[in-house]
Scaffold this motif. Structure first.
Motif, mmCIF file in Angstrom:
data_model
loop_
_atom_site.group_PDB
_atom_site.id
_atom_site.type_symbol
_atom_site.label_atom_id
_atom_site.label_comp_id
_atom_site.label_asym_id
_atom_site.label_seq_id
_atom_site.Cartn_x
_atom_site.Cartn_y
_atom_site.Cartn_z
ATOM 1 N N VAL A 1 42.753 23.319 89.594
ATOM 2 C CA VAL A 1 44.065 22.773 89.229
ATOM 3 C C VAL A 1 45.063 23.903 89.026
ATOM 4 O O VAL A 1 46.214 23.853 89.484
ATOM 5 C CB VAL A 1 43.960 21.908 87.954
ATOM 6 N N LEU A 2 44.619 24.945 88.336
ATOM 7 C CA LEU A 2 45.484 26.090 88.061
ATOM 8 C C LEU A 2 45.740 26.903 89.328
ATOM 9 O O LEU A 2 46.887 27.230 89.661
ATOM 10 C CB LEU A 2 44.859 26.965 86.978
ATOM 11 N N SER A 3 44.673 27.242 90.057
ATOM 12 C CA SER A 3 44.820 28.071 91.253
ATOM 13 C C SER A 3 45.750 27.442 92.279
ATOM 14 O O SER A 3 46.504 28.139 92.961
ATOM 15 C CB SER A 3 43.444 28.317 91.887
ATOM 16 N N SER A 4 45.713 26.106 92.377
ATOM 17 C CA SER A 4 46.548 25.419 93.362
ATOM 18 C C SER A 4 48.032 25.563 93.067
ATOM 19 O O SER A 4 48.877 25.357 93.948
ATOM 20 C CB SER A 4 46.182 23.929 93.424
ATOM 21 N N GLN A 5 48.355 25.924 91.813
ATOM 22 C CA GLN A 5 49.751 26.135 91.431
ATOM 23 C C GLN A 5 50.133 27.618 91.451
ATOM 24 O O GLN A 5 51.245 27.978 91.064
ATOM 25 C CB GLN A 5 49.985 25.596 90.019
ATOM 26 N N GLY A 6 49.189 28.474 91.859
ATOM 27 C CA GLY A 6 49.444 29.903 91.837
ATOM 28 C C GLY A 6 49.232 30.521 90.473
ATOM 29 O O GLY A 6 49.722 31.617 90.198
ATOM 30 N N ILE A 7 48.489 29.830 89.600
ATOM 31 C CA ILE A 7 48.185 30.317 88.259
ATOM 32 C C ILE A 7 46.742 30.838 88.240
ATOM 33 O O ILE A 7 45.826 30.144 88.695
ATOM 34 C CB ILE A 7 48.348 29.205 87.202
ATOM 35 N N PHE A 8 46.542 32.051 87.721
ATOM 36 C CA PHE A 8 45.200 32.623 87.671
ATOM 37 C C PHE A 8 44.387 31.995 86.535
ATOM 38 O O PHE A 8 44.835 31.998 85.382
ATOM 39 C CB PHE A 8 45.261 34.132 87.445
#
Length: 338
Positions: free
Chosen positions: A85-92
């Motif tokens: 969920v996070l990675s898909s938003q560009g969040i590590f």
């Protein structure tokens, strides 16, 4: 992997961005839920994390999220693992890996953080689950005869060992030596202790061959104890904090991500902004890794109810926006009312 780790560390402190610390243990989050009358179950904790992690627009100001073991194993309501969920938003995605601060043998008024046993295997598992950085927190208490040399040394050594293991497992270590606000000490005493702790920590990192370009530092701000008769001004905190960092943090470190350490959300934002507005060299990016200073307004707005989920997300966005501006020295009080 050294280049990849350095790139991740740099991306975590990109201009106008900081880190959301959502790594509270189950007992800690339960205590905060109880204060608002929210029932703490695995599902309510999952729903709360999903609310935070899916806040529309927050990724503009949030570069990474630190999770707890329970959280990184959970999924969104559509079955997507939170790390994705996070990675898909560009969040590590990040993960807290220490097992807590325990009484220090020989000095029961002080604590040492544990969790080195089995850490290599835990880090490997978290990496396979999508984590790209980790966090380990040491706590240092100030009193008349504290901290002791033994306490500072034990915690610095553990931070060094942890950071070396992280880099071995292709994770960026966030090194967090927190000098606590608890007590009546002056801002001058806080600066003295914080400087000594940072000196010891970077000695330990050097001894453990940690690559400084591939780590981040998460320190306290230099601030008077909460029971000090004279509270320091925003400007005094900024000047003392930046002076301490310049004296003790090597320029090779790409970024400093402050903890809020018990400050309320407005004070944490104002102090971060003031530090970034000071003149003179700042060889590292200076940003935030806040927990309650980002989360509290969101939790209060949400109240555990589906119908107020959007209000909770808007509250998180507002705080992230204000702190993103503070990273650039562009925060204004008017932004709070926007």
């Amino acid at each position: 992997m050294t280049h990849e780790l350095a790139s991740t560390a740099a991306a975590l402190v990109a201009d106008g961005k900081g880190i959301l610390a959502a790594d509270e243990t189950v007992p800690t989050l339960t205590k905060r839920f109880d204060a608002l009358g929210i029932r703490s179950t695995e599902e309510t904790r999952r729903a709360y994390r999903e609310m935070l992690f899916t806040s529309k627009g927050a990724a503009e100001f949030i570069s990474g999220v630190i999770m707890y073991d329970e959280t990184i194993r959970q999924e969104s309501s559509d079955g997507t693992p939170f790390a994705e969920v996070l990675s898909s938003q560009g969040i590590f995605p990040g993960i807290k890996v220490d097992t807590g601060a325990k009484p220090l043998a020989g000095s029961p008024d002080e604590k040492v953080t544990e969790g080195l046993d089995g850490l290599r295997d835990r880090l490997s598992e978290y990496r396979s689950m999508g984590a790209r950085f980790a966090k380990w927190r040491a706590v240092i208490r100030i009193a008349d005869a504290l901290p002791s040399v033994a306490c500072v040394s034990a915690n610095a050594h553990a931070l060094g060992r942890y950071a070396a293991l992280c880099q071995e497992q292709d994770l960026v270590p966030i090194v967090e030596p927190e000098v606590l606000m608890d007590g009546s000490h002056t801002i001058e005493r806080c600066e003295e202790v914080t400087g000594a702790v940072l000196h010891a920590v970077f000695n330990a990192l050097f001894e453990q061959r940690v690559v400084l370009e591939s780590m981040l530092l998460k320190p306290n701000m230099v601030i008077a104890g909460e029971k000090c008769p004279r509270a320091a001004s925003v400007e005094e905190v900024a000047v003392a904090t930046l002076r301490c960092l310049r004296r003790h943090v090597p320029v090779a470190v790409p970024g400093i991500v402050f903890l809020s350490g018990g400050q309320d959300q407005l004070a944490a934002t104002a102090h971060l902004n003031a530090i970034n507005r000071l003149p003179g060299p700042k060889p590292w990016k200076i940003t935030f890794s806040y927990g309650r200073a980002l989360q509290d307004p969101a939790m209060e707005a949400w109240q555990g109810r589906e119908e107020t989920l959007r209000m909770g997300q808007e509250a998180l966005y507002r705080r992230a926006h204000c702190n993103g501006a503070a990273c650039l020295g562009k925060y204004t009080a008017e932004m709070e009312a926007a």
